[in-house]
Design a protein around this motif. Structure first.
Motif, short mmCIF file in Angstrom:
data_model
loop_
_atom_site.label_atom_id
_atom_site.label_comp_id
_atom_site.label_asym_id
_atom_site.label_seq_id
_atom_site.Cartn_x
_atom_site.Cartn_y
_atom_site.Cartn_z
N TRP A 1 67.81 45.47 71.37
CA TRP A 1 66.58 44.68 71.34
C TRP A 1 65.45 45.38 72.08
O TRP A 1 64.38 45.63 71.51
N THR A 2 65.64 45.65 73.36
CA THR A 2 64.54 46.19 74.17
C THR A 2 64.38 47.69 74.02
O THR A 2 63.28 48.20 74.16
N SER A 3 65.45 48.41 73.74
CA SER A 3 65.35 49.87 73.65
C SER A 3 64.86 50.35 72.29
O SER A 3 64.35 51.46 72.17
N GLU A 4 64.97 49.52 71.26
CA GLU A 4 64.60 49.97 69.92
C GLU A 4 63.75 48.94 69.16
O GLU A 4 62.63 49.23 68.77
N ASN B 1 55.40 47.61 63.62
CA ASN B 1 55.23 47.11 62.26
C ASN B 1 56.17 45.92 62.06
O ASN B 1 57.39 46.07 62.16
N GLN B 2 55.61 44.76 61.76
CA GLN B 2 56.40 43.53 61.66
C GLN B 2 57.48 43.63 60.59
O GLN B 2 58.62 43.25 60.83
N ASN C 1 53.17 37.88 70.23
CA ASN C 1 53.74 37.12 71.34
C ASN C 1 55.20 37.45 71.60
O ASN C 1 55.84 36.80 72.42
N ARG C 2 55.72 38.46 70.88
CA ARG C 2 57.12 38.89 71.03
C ARG C 2 58.10 37.73 70.92
O ARG C 2 58.96 37.52 71.78
N LYS C 3 57.92 36.96 69.85
CA LYS C 3 58.82 35.84 69.58
C LYS C 3 59.31 35.94 68.16
O LYS C 3 58.65 36.51 67.30
N PHE C 4 60.47 35.39 67.91
CA PHE C 4 61.00 35.33 66.55
C PHE C 4 62.00 34.20 66.43
O PHE C 4 62.53 33.70 67.42
N LEU D 1 65.67 39.14 76.61
CA LEU D 1 64.62 38.80 75.67
C LEU D 1 63.71 37.71 76.21
O LEU D 1 62.53 37.68 75.93
N ARG D 2 64.27 36.79 76.98
CA ARG D 2 63.45 35.71 77.53
C ARG D 2 62.36 36.28 78.42
O ARG D 2 61.26 35.74 78.48
N SER D 3 62.63 37.35 79.11
CA SER D 3 61.63 37.93 80.00
C SER D 3 60.79 38.99 79.32
O SER D 3 59.85 39.50 79.89
N TYR D 4 61.10 39.32 78.08
CA TYR D 4 60.38 40.38 77.36
C TYR D 4 59.21 39.79 76.59
O TYR D 4 59.20 39.71 75.40
N ARG D 5 58.24 39.30 77.32
CA ARG D 5 57.04 38.71 76.68
C ARG D 5 55.80 39.29 77.29
O ARG D 5 55.71 39.75 78.33
#
Length: 132
Positions: A53-56, A62-63, A98-101, A128-132
């Motif tokens: 998730w965070t590394s790639e 691009n969405q 917003n880095r949400k999905f 992921l919760r903190s990755y905003r």
């Protein structure tokens, strides 16, 4: 399998003080959640398991490309699960700004039951919760 609270990852204890146990379907959903919420490299026993998730994935700007990468990793995890017979559908709604999905998937279990699962990025993992 012992039941865990999806938001806190704490074990669920009933009013009698006993551990709650999952049904067959709850077991599958919980196992899938654990598999897809693990950020690759976060588990000390095997740095190669998990979804990057965070590394790639979140480095992709691009969405459409990001959603395809998520689908690829999700399919891999779902196809490797011992109780999943077939993946009927995978849909992703993402908001890169917003880095949400939100993930929606429908799977057929080996016992013939269909499971429809919807997860938001807020329940995927602490990383992921903190990755905003």
């Amino acid at each position: 399998m012992i039941k865990f609270n999806i938001m806190t990852s704490d074990v669920v204890i009933n009013s009698n003080g006993n551990l709650e146990i999952n049904s067959y379907e709850e077991n599958i959903v919980q196992r899938i959640l654990f598999k897809i919420s693990l950020d690759k490299g976060d588990w000390f026993r095997d740095k190669e398991i998990g979804i990057p998730w965070t590394s790639e994935i979140f480095k992709i700007k691009n969405q459409k490309e990001q959603e395809e990468k998520i689908k690829t990793y999700l399919k891999k995890e779902l196809q490797n699960d011992e109780d999943i017979e077939k993946i009927n559908e995978i849909n992703i709604e993402s908001d890169i700004q917003n880095r949400k999905f939100n993930l929606f998937f429908n799977i057929e279990c080996k016992n013939g039951k269909d499971l429809k699962i919807a997860l938001g990025s807020e329940v995927i993992s602490y990383a992921l919760r903190s990755y905003r």
